[in-house]
Motif scaffolding. Sequence first.
Motif, PDB file in Angstrom:
ATOM      1  N   UNK A  51       0.827  -1.208   0.000  1.00  0.00           N
ATOM      2  CA  UNK A  51       0.000   0.000   0.000  1.00  0.00           C
ATOM      3  C   UNK A  51       0.863   1.261   0.000  1.00  0.00           C
ATOM      4  N   UNK A  52       1.871   1.298   0.893  1.00  0.00           N
ATOM      5  CA  UNK A  52       2.737   2.467   0.995  1.00  0.00           C
ATOM      6  C   UNK A  52       4.083   2.008   1.542  1.00  0.00           C
ATOM      7  N   UNK A  53       5.157   2.546   1.019  1.00  0.00           N
ATOM      8  CA  UNK A  53       6.492   2.089   1.407  1.00  0.00           C
ATOM      9  C   UNK A  53       6.923   2.697   2.736  1.00  0.00           C
ATOM     10  N   UNK A  54       8.002   2.131   3.300  1.00  0.00           N
ATOM     11  CA  UNK A  54       8.576   2.657   4.543  1.00  0.00           C
ATOM     12  C   UNK A  54      10.001   3.120   4.289  1.00  0.00           C
ATOM     13  N   UNK A  55      10.348   4.225   4.930  1.00  0.00           N
ATOM     14  CA  UNK A  55      11.727   4.711   4.941  1.00  0.00           C
ATOM     15  C   UNK A  55      12.150   4.826   6.397  1.00  0.00           C
TER      16      UNK A  55
ATOM     17  N   UNK B 256      -4.825   4.327  -4.514  1.00  0.00           N
ATOM     18  CA  UNK B 256      -3.805   3.274  -4.395  1.00  0.00           C
ATOM     19  C   UNK B 256      -2.557   3.640  -5.194  1.00  0.00           C
ATOM     20  N   UNK B 257      -2.750   4.187  -6.388  1.00  0.00           N
ATOM     21  CA  UNK B 257      -1.599   4.566  -7.207  1.00  0.00           C
ATOM     22  C   UNK B 257      -0.774   5.658  -6.523  1.00  0.00           C
ATOM     23  N   UNK B 258      -1.459   6.629  -5.912  1.00  0.00           N
ATOM     24  CA  UNK B 258      -0.745   7.713  -5.233  1.00  0.00           C
ATOM     25  C   UNK B 258      -0.010   7.207  -4.000  1.00  0.00           C
ATOM     26  N   UNK B 259      -0.688   6.398  -3.179  1.00  0.00           N
ATOM     27  CA  UNK B 259      -0.057   5.889  -1.960  1.00  0.00           C
ATOM     28  C   UNK B 259       1.071   4.912  -2.275  1.00  0.00           C
ATOM     29  N   UNK B 260       0.925   4.168  -3.359  1.00  0.00           N
ATOM     30  CA  UNK B 260       1.953   3.194  -3.725  1.00  0.00           C
ATOM     31  C   UNK B 260       3.076   3.766  -4.558  1.00  0.00           C
ATOM     32  N   UNK B 261       2.974   5.037  -4.932  1.00  0.00           N
ATOM     33  CA  UNK B 261       4.013   5.666  -5.757  1.00  0.00           C
ATOM     34  C   UNK B 261       5.255   6.023  -4.957  1.00  0.00           C
ATOM     35  N   UNK B 262       6.305   6.351  -5.695  1.00  0.00           N
ATOM     36  CA  UNK B 262       7.586   6.688  -5.056  1.00  0.00           C
ATOM     37  C   UNK B 262       7.516   7.980  -4.267  1.00  0.00           C
ATOM     38  N   UNK B 263       6.442   8.775  -4.466  1.00  0.00           N
ATOM     39  CA  UNK B 263       6.303  10.061  -3.776  1.00  0.00           C
ATOM     40  C   UNK B 263       5.687   9.935  -2.392  1.00  0.00           C
ATOM     41  N   UNK B 264       5.215   8.736  -2.026  1.00  0.00           N
ATOM     42  CA  UNK B 264       4.538   8.546  -0.737  1.00  0.00           C
ATOM     43  C   UNK B 264       5.303   7.540   0.119  1.00  0.00           C
TER      44      UNK B 264
END
Length: 454
Positions: free
Chosen positions: A1-5, A318-326
Motif C-alpha cells: 500500500x505504501x512504502x517505509x523509509x 492506491x496509485x498515489x499511496x503506492x508511488x515513489x512520492x509517498x
Amino acid sequence: MISRTDLRGRTPDVRELRDLLPRAEFDVEAALATVRPICEDVEHRGAAALRDLGERFDGVRPGRLRVPAELLERALTALEPEVRAALEESIRRARLVHEDQRRTDTTTQVVPGGTVTERWVPVDRVGLYVPGGVAVYPSSVVMNVVPAQIAGVGSLAVTSPPQRDNTEEFAGCPHPTILAACALLGVDEVYAVGGAQAIAMFAHGAREEGPDGSPQAGAVVCEPVTLVTGPGNIYVAAAKRLLKGLIGIDAEAGPTEITILADDSADPELVAADLISQAEHDTLAAAVLVTDSEQLTDAVLEALERRVSATKHTERIRAALGGSQSAIVLVDDLEQGLRVVDAYAAEHLEIQTRDAAEVAARVRNAGAIFVGPHAPVSLGDYAAGSNHVLPTGGCACHSSGLSVQSFLRGIHVVDYTADALAQVAHHVVTLAQAEDLPAHGEAVTARFDDRLPE
C-alpha cells in the motif's frame, strides 16, 4: 500500500534528507518542449488556435471562448442550495482572513527633509487559472479571486478548461459550478480555455481572425494580463516557466502533498483518512507520514487498507499511496521528525502529536500547518479561511502561499529637500567613487554647482 523509509539511528544533513525523502517526479523542464509550440501557436493565431487546442486536448471545441454573462447567472441559479451555501461560507471566511492581510503605506523620516514612503499598489490585471481535469475546483475560484479583490486588482479574468460532459445549455463551457462560483464573486470575465494554451492566452492576449485571415486586425477576445496565478498540471507549470517575464507568476505548482508528523498519541484512523484525502487528488499526489511510533505505523497501514477499499476513487488513491512520492518515514523521536518535515517543506503539514501547538510553533518550512486532530487539510481546502494555493515540491522553504501580498507591489517613493541631500552628498560621492561610477557622484554635485556642499 505504501512504502517505509527508516531513518532511525541516522543523522543525515538537510541535503541528504532531501535525497532520501519521497518526492513526485515532476520534470517541468522536460515539458517545455511540449508547451513551447502550443504557446507560439496561441501567440500567432490567437482565438483560432485556442479553439483548435481546446478540441485537441479537452475534446471540446468551444464556440465562444468567453462565457456569456447570462450563462454565469444561469449556473448560479441552477446551483444546488447546499453547494451555494457552502461556497458562500467559504467566501465569507476567506474574506475575513485576507482582509487582515491588507497593507498600509508607511513613511519613514530618515532625516529632517528626507523621507522614504513604501506605497503598496495592486497589479493592473490578473489572470486566474482554475483546474478542471480529474476534478472540479470551485474552491480554487474562491482562493484566487478573494485575495485579488481585497488587494484592489482592477481587472480580473478567470479561465478553466471546457468540459465535454456538460449539458447542452453549458456546452463548450467550464463546469457550471465553476461558473456559479465566479458569479457569486462578481467575476464576469470567464474563459473556456485550459492547459498551457490558457497561460499563453493570458500572456499574449487573443484576437479573432481579421478580414485578411490574421488575428492582428481581428476583434479582441482577451486582453493580456500582468500576473497569472492558480495551480494546474505540469503543462500549466511549464507554460508559466516559459512565459515568466512576459507575465508575473505565483508559482510553478506541482502535485499536491500532505505530510503528517505524528506520535503514538495520534488516532490512526484520522491519520489514514487524511493521507487518503490528499491522495484522492491525483496519482502523483504525495502522502507522507513521519512518526517515531511503530505501533502507530502498523495501525495506520491497517486503516489505510480498509479505508482505501471503501472509498470512491480507490484506484487513483492506491496509485498515489503506492508511488515513489509517498511513504511512512520512521524517526527516532520528534526532534528528528521536526528536522525531517523542515527538510521536506511540505505544501500541507499536519501536526498530530502531544502538545501539537508547541510542536507546530517550531516548524520552519511548510506551506500551511494544521494543528491537532480537528484541523484536517480538507478544512483548509475549503473553509478554514486560509488559502489553499500553496508552494509544492519543497518550495515552502523559500516561498509562501497565495495571499493579498501576491497581488501587490511595494514602490519606494523617495522625497528629499536640498538640505537633506546636502547632508549626505559626500557619502554618495564617496561610494560612487569606490564603485568607479563617478557619474553617479556627479549627478549629486551637479545640484550644488558641481561642488560638494560645505
